[in-house]
Scaffold this active site. Structure first.
Site, PDB file in Angstrom:
ATOM      1  N   SER A 167       0.811  -1.215   0.000  1.00 41.97           N
ATOM      2  CA  SER A 167       0.000   0.000   0.000  1.00 41.97           C
ATOM      3  C   SER A 167       0.848   1.272   0.000  1.00 41.97           C
ATOM      4  O   SER A 167       1.579   1.529  -0.941  1.00 41.97           O
ATOM      5  CB  SER A 167      -0.955  -0.037   1.200  1.00 41.97           C
ATOM      6  OG  SER A 167      -1.941   0.952   1.093  1.00 41.97           O
ATOM      7  N   LYS A 198      -0.573  -4.100  -3.356  1.00 40.94           N
ATOM      8  CA  LYS A 198      -1.851  -3.463  -3.007  1.00 40.94           C
ATOM      9  C   LYS A 198      -1.858  -2.049  -3.570  1.00 40.94           C
ATOM     10  O   LYS A 198      -1.154  -1.173  -3.075  1.00 40.94           O
ATOM     11  CB  LYS A 198      -2.069  -3.414  -1.498  1.00 40.94           C
ATOM     12  CG  LYS A 198      -3.377  -2.723  -1.115  1.00 40.94           C
ATOM     13  CD  LYS A 198      -3.507  -2.574   0.382  1.00 40.94           C
ATOM     14  CE  LYS A 198      -4.823  -1.866   0.736  1.00 40.94           C
ATOM     15  NZ  LYS A 198      -4.813  -0.448   0.313  1.00 40.94           N
ATOM     16  N   GLN A 217      -8.409   3.452   0.155  1.00 40.45           N
ATOM     17  CA  GLN A 217      -9.645   3.396   0.946  1.00 40.45           C
ATOM     18  C   GLN A 217      -9.976   4.753   1.560  1.00 40.45           C
ATOM     19  O   GLN A 217      -9.086   5.572   1.777  1.00 40.45           O
ATOM     20  CB  GLN A 217      -9.510   2.366   2.075  1.00 40.45           C
ATOM     21  CG  GLN A 217      -9.660   0.931   1.642  1.00 40.45           C
ATOM     22  CD  GLN A 217      -8.433   0.429   0.917  1.00 40.45           C
ATOM     23  OE1 GLN A 217      -7.303   0.676   1.336  1.00 40.45           O
ATOM     24  NE2 GLN A 217      -8.644  -0.251  -0.197  1.00 40.45           N
TER      25      GLN A 217
END
Length: 539
Positions: free
Chosen positions: A305, A330, A334
């Site tokens: 991420s 990833k 979000q």
């Protein structure tokens, strides 16, 4: 307060970490029975969006046994979200609170680190000027009671957190056993706000070469990193190794702020885009503190991420070298949605793209179970031990697309970030005996149960003094193996000899942490770290 020791010797870190945030789904229940005498069954006047509420209401008022409808609602929400992507998830209030505290970098408590030794809480570190230090709690104390209640730890971490954390200004009494005292000591502690740095460690690993490790990108990471970077530069740092192994991500803003420290003015760091989110570019400013020094980023399969955003920017812009193994993969963003009861949902709203335009998100088309198992598949395929295997991985090959860095080098999108220099996983010392010892946690038990009270470290005034002067002899090692046998771990002497360098390094590292903190730990641990040694050869 945080758990210790950290799992620094876990070689396979499965990171399925998204950004954390809060949400709850409220519901109003209403049941209407049919007034049609010809109908034998209840009927409802509602639209499809009310169906879940009605079903839960019927269950609560008619089911044969008692039912927790809140739990059923959580299950229903989880099932709905499971049809989206692996990082859109629901978190109950307790989990949401804990994860948000981790990212915010502060909580209200007493300011200690601990290790659970034989069902007893052993204090391994006391925060300087924190509530516990002010009350007189010392490293090595064993907490046996809290507010008069015996503190026998046979539950999970939540049990300890619930006992020790609480509102700032509230008080608790602890009874402790202290080495050299014949009876318990009673201490009153007033809880306070505990601020935890998101930088695990920062020090000069060699003259002019800094080492900084970060395992999460939280609200204070940019400020913490700037402070540590400035301190190292004052000590003469000209090159930096930034360790992002096992960093599962966190706040996008923290990742872009760190990238800004290394890049010149107006360079694209990352951009995000989604169906309902227009493209947003994140660019560097002219305020970077380390735009010219040599830079190496360490990554592995647990790097995900936000940490992949930073590594991807450095690689795409040819600002430094990326060393290690293929990252997690990833590439989803979000957003938080908060509601009244404190529960949480992570909703994916966009994808992020590195400066070259690549998305590094690995496929989740085969379902969440296969997605979670993908790292195990890499291991079974040999990706961790061979660059050739990693490059020929069928899953990676099926997703990769070629892109060009600023200087024209080829990089790949999909399935994570492939490093510039590969570091194989050395399993030669991973014997069955080592695996059993490690799985049983006996190294930490031995250090905290035996060595912390028996090793005279007063002659070691500095970390270097300990690193160069402390010897764990053959006799000491045999004593440890006997300890393992007493603890019902079968020890094969030949295998124990093969694994000796790894085990001794762990013992010395944990002991160094106890006396000298994180810098002590990493000073020992990195001596036999293939990632770090590879980086040092390049610097």
């Amino acid at each position: 307060m945080s758990s210790t020791p950290k799992s620094n010797f876990t070689y396979f870190i499965i990171a399925l970490i998204a950004a954390f945030f809060g949400v709850i789904l409220g519901a109003t229940y209403e049941q209407n029975r049919s007034i049609n005498s010809n109908s034998a069954f209840p009927s409802f006047a509602f639209n499809s969006s009310q169906k879940l509420d009605k079903i839960l209401k019927v269950i609560k008022t008619n089911y044969v046994d008692s039912v927790n409808t809140d739990s059923l609602q959580s299950l229903a929400i989880e099932e709905i979200l499971s049809g989206l992507d692996p990082h859109t998830i629901y978190l109950p209030p307790v989990q949401a609170k804990s994860q948000n505290e981790n990212l915010e970098g502060n909580f209200e408590g007493i300011g200690i680190e601990y290790y659970v030794l034989n069902d007893t809480l052993l204090v391994t570190s006391v925060r300087e000027n924190g509530p516990s230090e002010k009350a007189g709690l010392l490293k090595g104390d064993r907490i046996i009671a809290v507010n008069g209640e015996n503190m026998v730890v046979k539950s999970d971490r939540d049990f300890i957190v619930n006992k020790l954390r609480g509102k700032k200004g509230s008080k608790l009494n602890v009874s402790v056993l202290r080495f050299g005292f014949n009876k318990p000591i009673s201490l009153d502690i007033e809880r306070g706000r505990i601020v935890v740095s998101s930088v695990d460690v920062a020090y000069l690993i060699k003259p002019e070469i800094g080492f900084i490790k970060i395992t999460r990108f939280g609200a204070n990471t940019a400020e913490d990193f700037s402070n540590e970077l400035n301190a190292l530069q004052k000590k003469g740092m000209k090159s930096l190794i930034l360790d992002l192994r096992g960093n599962g991500g966190g706040y996008l803003s923290a990742a872009t702020a760190l990238a800004d420290q290394f890049l010149g003015d107006n360079q694209l760091i990352v951009y995000t885009q989604g169906l309902h989110e227009p493209r947003t570019d994140y660019k560097s400013t002219s305020d970077g503190m380390f735009e010219k020094g040599r830079l190496i980023i360490l990554i592995d399969e647990g790097t995900a991420s936000a940490s992949e955003i930073l590594a991807g920017a450095i690689q795409d812009l040819d600002r430094g070298l990326v060393i290690g193994r293929r990252s997690f993969g990833k590439g989803l963003v979000q957003e938080q949605f908060g509601f009244g009861d404190g529960s949480a949902m992570n909703l994916t709203i966009a994808r992020y793209y590195t400066p070259s335009g690549r998305s590094i998100q690995k496929s989740y088309s085969k379902g969440i179970k296969a997605y979670k198992d993908e790292l195990n598949q890499r291991y079974e395929h040999g990706d961790y031990s061979s660059l050739d295997s990693a490059l020929k991985d069928s899953i990676f090959l099926s997703q990769q697309k070629k892109f060009k860095t600023l200087k024209g080098r080829t990089v790949y999108g999909g399935g994570g970030i492939m490093p510039d220099i590969f570091v194989a996983l050395d399993t030669s010392k991973f014997t069955d005996t080592y695996q059993q010892i490690n799985a049983s946690g006996l190294v930490s038990q031995y250090v905290y149960g035996k060595l912390t009270n028996s090793v005279n470290t007063s002659r070691f005034k500095t970390i270097d003094g300990f690193k160069n002067g402390y010897r764990f002899t053959d006799a000491d090692y045999n004593g440890f193996l006997n300890y393992c046998s007493v603890k019902k771990v079968k020890v094969d002497k030949a295998q124990a000899l093969v694994s000796k360098p790894l085990i001794v390094s762990q013992i010395k590292s944990i002991l160094a942490r106890y006396y000298f903190g994180e810098e002590g730990f990493y000073s020992i641990y990195t001596q036999n770290d293939d990632f770090v040694n590879t980086a040092l050869t390049k610097l």
